[in-house]
Design an enzyme around this catalytic site. Sequence first.
Site, short mmCIF file in Angstrom:
data_model
loop_
_atom_site.label_atom_id
_atom_site.label_comp_id
_atom_site.label_asym_id
_atom_site.label_seq_id
_atom_site.Cartn_x
_atom_site.Cartn_y
_atom_site.Cartn_z
CE1 TYR A 119 83.46 38.15 -7.72
CE2 TYR A 119 82.47 36.36 -6.49
CZ TYR A 119 83.54 36.89 -7.17
OH TYR A 119 84.69 36.16 -7.31
CD1 TRP A 158 82.58 32.54 -10.39
CD2 TRP A 158 83.23 31.45 -12.23
NE1 TRP A 158 83.95 32.39 -10.32
CE2 TRP A 158 84.37 31.72 -11.44
CE3 TRP A 158 83.40 30.77 -13.42
CZ2 TRP A 158 85.65 31.33 -11.80
CZ3 TRP A 158 84.67 30.37 -13.79
CH2 TRP A 158 85.78 30.66 -12.98
#
Length: 775
Positions: A122, A124
């Site tokens: 996980y 960005w």
Amino acid sequence: MTSADDVFAPGPAADRFRPHTSHWGVFSARWRNNKLEMRPHPGDPDPSAILENFPAALRHRARIERPMVRRGWLERGAGPDPKRGRDEFVAASWDKVLDLLGAELKRVRDKHGPGAVFGGSYGWASAGRFHHAQSQIHRFLNTAIGGYVKSVNSYSSGASSVILPQVLDEYEDLTKRNVTWEQIAEHSDIVLAFGGMALKNSAVAGGSISQHVERGAMERAQKRGCKFVLVGPLRSDLPEEAGAEWISAVPGTDTALMLGLVHTRVAEGLHDKAFLAKYTEGWPVFERYLLGQADGQPKDAAWAAGITGVSAEAIRALARRMAGKRTLVVVAHSLQRAEHGEQPAWMGAVLAAALGQIGLPGGGYGYALGAIGYYGRRVNAVPIPTLSQGRNGVTDFIPVARIADMLLGPGTTYRYNGQTRTYPDIRLVYWAGGNPFHHHQDLNRLRRAFRQVDTFVVHELAWTATARHADIVLPCTMTLEREDLGASSNDPLLVPMHPVLPPVGEARDDYAIFADLAERLGAREAFTEGRTVRQWLAHLYEPTRQAMAAMGKPAPDFATFWRGEGLEMPQHADDGGKLRRFREDPDANKLPTPTGKIEVFSAKIDAHGDADCPGHPTWMKPSDVPSKGAPLYLVANQPATRLHSQFDFGGHSDGAKHRGREVATMNPVDATPRGIGDGDIIRLFNERGACLAGVRLSDGIRPGVIQLPTGAWYDPMDPAEDAPLCVHGNPNVLTRDVGTSSLAQGCTGQLTTVEVERFTGNLPPIQAFDPPAGS
């Protein structure tokens, strides 16, 4: 077509500004005289200062320049190890480290199966569509070892993304195809923002963003006469341009306040009975609870006042003000990042339904509007470039915020969305493009969790705490060191992302790393499909070009596009999406809920039988409340100077720190009795951990609350300790690692409780950005 080598060679190609993009804005850049020069996109009315993190970050000492292997793993082999996060590293050649990693992946795959690999990874990562780290790692694991255990949902919206599709609308439709900033500027009379719409949040977007429109839209709405009302503990959660009225409420009590508002409207006959009868399911059941017929306690304004700290008179006045007004109810992500976080997200929809506003331009329910840069905008009418991740042969998953539970308790069971599930036994964790030591809570517990696995692999551009806890660290490039395509589903500009300088040290693109690793697993052709990076970019661009051509829009070939500054993509009309169509004809345009209506009461959720998430919105007192040992609420929200923890070592982020530390905000009412003055260094602590931070005093924060943004890199004073002091100011050493409820198991990192004291000892040095021993 200009090649990357031409860009780096002396001459005109290297000297010109070249287009690029990021999560916080489109820009152009060049590397000149060993310095990065940047220009924001000329069409951006409000460029983000986060761009200023790039120049200092590119060649910072924190960058990882060579492949590294943890000494203990290299000497003793794979297996659980208490030295993980406390060990030194050994440099290795690319060939050696990829041979080691390839052999370990084969061992785990062949002995335990791909279900023993956690590849949720996980984070960005970058704005590029091809070098998107999660797409690359998922594609690799799917093609090379047959799949992986994945994570679902996000740390930002773990509760809302599970509950809202069951009671209102699909999450993507609700956030990306609903109420827009254009509608607010033109139509809204009142915007009631629970948790606010802070510009620091909408400065960033998943993918690219070419125009920051939020400040201008709020200013135009305010000048037209729209009234903004902010409910929350921080006055700064709406910009000055909104001219907002601030209702300072106790953190985590928004559901009670909404109930008080709806009760007032029902008691005074101001609720929209016709709308509720036509468009909702289960109002009578909820109304019995609201009026106290179900439990003997009316949820009236006086009751809500005792919970929220907002006077009953103010609650009644606000409820009456909305009568006959085009009102938009906004619920921020922050509200559902707390215990029972499903409740405010659901109750916000019920409040909007009681107002009869859902589906109207500039009215209704704008969940998470302002939480991210591509919410509240028009949707592109053509597809954006997307890398296929292949097929995952493993069906198992975990809610993303339950990673420590999984690693610490393989084989144990947990509840999720009406199911009883079992945590898998994970032997290898592979991470690329993210930093769980930013996102996750109770970092001392997370440290223990990562010590349980056999092998922890990380691709990283800098020495984050995640990299320091890995066994194998593979250095990867920054976006400005590689080619890519930048785009977002709700931004019209497709950007050719040109590199401006070569990779640092021996850093490689994730694609190159995975391609060579796939070769060692006999899967190079399946992973690469025989394409170079430039060939992949052309391949991914083609569906967009074809869709543009089919619409009669300019559709240049890839070579022409690559030489340009970007391609404007057409967008759909601002039509209000599914909720607008549902309002116009609820029979022909049913919602994707079990009944096709707005579910004020959900028989499906009620049937789960989970006491912590009943069948209608309910006020449930949280368990983590101020006490003698931890008398202050801590709000651990998103930072203003960076995206999460990305480029914490960048110039803009570093320049906002105080004496090298993250800065907390507290009210003088709380600071003075503790002998704390503006600019002091403070120690925040509770039963889970402690950290140091600078402090500024402000009356823009509610008394009884201290705020410390997330994203400062975890920096333990003594990593050998089990619960060391974080000297840098990472609030996640303090937050709780528990789920929102049995329904969503979302992150609860927004709120916890702490004590604070003035720090009087010798200040320990900041070492978060110094490479570890052996590197």
